[in-house]
Design an enzyme around this catalytic site. Structure first.
Site, PDB file in Angstrom:
ATOM      1  N   SER A   1       0.328  -0.970   0.014  1.00 44.01           N
ATOM      2  CA  SER A   1      -0.572   0.222  -0.019  1.00 44.01           C
ATOM      3  C   SER A   1       0.730   1.082  -0.454  1.00 44.01           C
ATOM      4  O   SER A   1       0.511   2.222  -0.221  1.00 44.01           O
ATOM      5  CB  SER A   1      -1.057   0.214   1.384  1.00 44.01           C
ATOM      6  OG  SER A   1      -0.489  -0.093   2.327  1.00 44.01           O
TER       7      SER A   1
ATOM      8  N   HIS B   1      -5.596  -3.375  -2.786  1.00 44.05           N
ATOM      9  CA  HIS B   1      -5.071  -2.394  -4.251  1.00 44.05           C
ATOM     10  C   HIS B   1      -4.580  -3.450  -5.215  1.00 44.05           C
ATOM     11  O   HIS B   1      -4.566  -2.163  -6.547  1.00 44.05           O
ATOM     12  CB  HIS B   1      -3.610  -2.105  -3.666  1.00 44.05           C
ATOM     13  CG  HIS B   1      -3.817  -1.071  -2.510  1.00 44.05           C
ATOM     14  ND1 HIS B   1      -4.413   0.535  -2.693  1.00 44.05           N
ATOM     15  CD2 HIS B   1      -3.015  -1.033  -0.935  1.00 44.05           C
ATOM     16  CE1 HIS B   1      -4.617   0.894  -0.985  1.00 44.05           C
ATOM     17  NE2 HIS B   1      -3.316   0.116  -0.764  1.00 44.05           N
TER      18      HIS B   1
ATOM     19  N   LYS C   1     -11.550   0.813  -2.408  1.00 40.66           N
ATOM     20  CA  LYS C   1      -9.797   1.970  -2.974  1.00 40.66           C
ATOM     21  C   LYS C   1     -10.636   1.197  -4.196  1.00 40.66           C
ATOM     22  O   LYS C   1     -11.348   2.275  -4.865  1.00 40.66           O
ATOM     23  CB  LYS C   1      -9.366   0.749  -2.932  1.00 40.66           C
ATOM     24  CG  LYS C   1      -8.707   1.357  -1.299  1.00 40.66           C
ATOM     25  CD  LYS C   1      -7.858   0.227  -0.854  1.00 40.66           C
ATOM     26  CE  LYS C   1      -7.324   1.364   0.923  1.00 40.66           C
ATOM     27  NZ  LYS C   1      -6.622   0.047   1.757  1.00 40.66           N
TER      28      LYS C   1
HETATM   29  C1  LIG Z   1      -6.757   0.144   2.526  1.00 46.45           C
HETATM   30  C2  LIG Z   1      -6.254  -1.476   3.280  1.00 46.45           C
HETATM   31  C3  LIG Z   1      -6.938  -1.672   4.301  1.00 46.45           C
HETATM   32  C4  LIG Z   1      -7.855  -1.815   5.153  1.00 46.45           C
HETATM   33  O1  LIG Z   1      -9.068  -1.326   4.379  1.00 46.45           O
HETATM   34  P1  LIG Z   1     -10.296  -0.513   5.028  1.00 46.45           P
HETATM   35  O2  LIG Z   1     -11.362  -1.500   4.411  1.00 46.45           O
HETATM   36  O3  LIG Z   1      -9.723   0.901   4.543  1.00 46.45           O
HETATM   37  O4  LIG Z   1     -10.210  -0.838   6.548  1.00 46.45           O
HETATM   38  C5  LIG Z   1      -6.697  -3.491   4.889  1.00 46.45           C
HETATM   39  N1  LIG Z   1      -5.081  -3.588   3.295  1.00 46.45           N
HETATM   40  C6  LIG Z   1      -4.288  -2.883   2.550  1.00 46.45           C
HETATM   41  C7  LIG Z   1      -3.479  -3.458   2.288  1.00 46.45           C
HETATM   42  C8  LIG Z   1      -5.109  -1.366   2.248  1.00 46.45           C
HETATM   43  O5  LIG Z   1      -4.237  -0.924   1.645  1.00 46.45           O
END
Ligand SMILES: *Cc1c(COP(=O)(O)O)cnc(C)c1O
Length: 417
Positions: A203, A231, A263
């Site tokens: 991330s 992602h 995302k």
């Molecule tokens: C954003 C993210 C999460 C958390 O997801 P949310 O729905 O925002 O709580 C988990 N793992 C990764 C790799 C992320 O980038």
């Protein structure tokens, strides 16, 4: 066994041994002291309020900025199909789910989304969670307990790390993408039940995990592989089905797939996909599934529309990958060093936190929102600008960003000298 414990600011300020004779510490004072220490190190995080959103443009403190930090990689958050799906569901069933999934909160919108996600990711079943953070806490907690081992990439997302801490298993963290080190860590606990967990796309670094090698290792060592594709889903692979699909890995190679809806799908929430047995087990044992209110059904409806759009409007992925290539070529032409990443996450390494802050401020002054990412989110001395690209951007937006970035980096260097 060395294990980090505790999630709180108290960890850094607590004496090694609690002293029963000393007066009881005041918790709010201790928090304030941790805050002051972070401020002194110039590591305070800053909350900004976005007043308006229009495509990749946001209004912050009365100024319009081009947003280059969004995870809405396909530009779906404002897509009419998602809005309409959400509005239809709102009109039909109201705002809140009203209860946990198991206690009458599980609506048709949830069931339909789970089916759609399972089909898209090529798995038997999928299970919705309210956030990605909760999905990882839930799945790791359901799979592991005391005496087990969880082997993780050092740069994994915080919620994978916290999931292992909360599960009470042994947590081992290998140097980034070092599969040989992961193998050594697994072999230190030959008889233990083992989960290997990795981000699919990292991330803060934007690189893709060595997925095939991790899968081969897990097969060889009889460990289970969990991939967090927050992602990768929507962005990589045929049909946007994610990093595992891109690598040609099957559900038996990577039995536990977790991904988020907040995302590239532009909505909110998360899911775990896998075999029917995995999902049935999670329904029983994942505490963050059982003991929480179900996602608002309108969001589930919007997410289902998002999957349809993400699959059908493949031009969004094509455009995104063209913009990524454009950004990387443009950076090279301007002498801007980038991390090795082929995803929409394009970090610009800086190093010192102060320099990263200065560069971010210079970009904001020039009309771009690109926050500096500093420790403890990234390792000490590895502060960076985290640029993210979206199909909502245009080539001219990327050109303007590159010019501003070149100026901001030069100014940060001059200030250093
Ligand atoms: C954003 C993210 C999460 C958390 O997801 P949310 O729905 O925002 O709580 C988990 N793992 C990764 C790799 C992320 O980038």
């Amino acid at each position: 066994m060395k294990r980090e414990t505790g999630f709180s600011a108290s960890r850094r300020l607590r004496p090694a041994q609690a002293d029963d004779a000393a007066p009881r510490p005041d918790l709010l004072q201790r928090l304030a002291a941790a805050h002051a220490e972070r401020a002194q190190q110039q590591l305070l995080r800053r909350l900004r309020t976005v007043a308006e959103v229009a495509g990749p443009r946001i209004v912050v403190a009365g100024r319009t900025l081009l947003h280059f930090a969004n995870n809405d990689y396909l530009g779906l958050a404002q897509h009419p199909a998602l809005r309409e799906a959400a509005l239809r569901a709102l009109a039909r069933g109201g705002v809140g789910a009203g209860a946990a999934h198991l206690l009458g909160g599980h609506r048709e919108e949830h069931a339909a989304l789970e089916e759609t996600l399972a089909r898209w990711t090529g798995r038997e079943r999928a299970l919705l969670f309210s956030t990605g953070y909760m999905a990882n806490l839930g799945v790791i907690g359901a799979l592991l307990g005391a005496g087990d081992v969880c082997v993780q990439d050092r740069l994994n997302h915080a919620c994978l790390i916290d999931g292992a801490r909360l599960a009470g298993c042994e947590l081992k963290r290998y140097p980034h993408a070092d599969v040989a080190a992961a193998a050594r860590q697994l072999r230190q606990r030959p008889g233990a039940a083992a989960l290997v967990a990795s981000d699919g796309v990292f991330s803060m670094d934007g690189d893709v995990a060595p997925l095939a090698e991790l899968a081969a290792l897990c097969t060889k060592e009889h460990a289970t592989l969990l991939i967090d594709d927050a992602h990768g889903l929507g962005v990589l692979g045929p049909d946007g089905a994610g990093s595992l699909a891109e690598a040609g890995l099957t559900p038996s190679d990577a039995p536990v797939l977790m991904a988020t809806l907040g995302k590239a799908l532009g909505t909110f929430g998360a899911f775990v996909a896998g075999s029917a047995a995995l999902i049935e087990g999670l329904v029983q044992f994942a505490r963050t599934y059982v003991y929480t209110t179900a996602l608002p059904p309108a969001l589930a409806a919007a997410a289902r529309a998002a999957v349809e759009v993400a699959r059908l409007e493949s031009w969004r992925r094509d455009k995104l990958h063209r913009l990524i290539a454009h950004f990387r070529h443009g950076a090279a032409a301007r002498g801007i060093a980038l991390a090795a990443a082929r995803t929409p996450i394009q970090p610009v390494p800086i190093g010192a936190s102060e320099a990263a802050l200065r560069a971010a401020q210079a970009l904001e002054d020039a009309g771009f929102y690109v926050p500096a990412i500093r420790p403890p989110t990234v390792p000490r001395g590895a502060a960076r600008l985290r640029v993210t690209l979206s199909a909502a951007h245009e080539e001219r937006d990327v050109e303007r960003l590159l010019d501003a970035l070149a100026r901001a980096l030069a100014a940060a260097r001059d200030a250093e000298a």
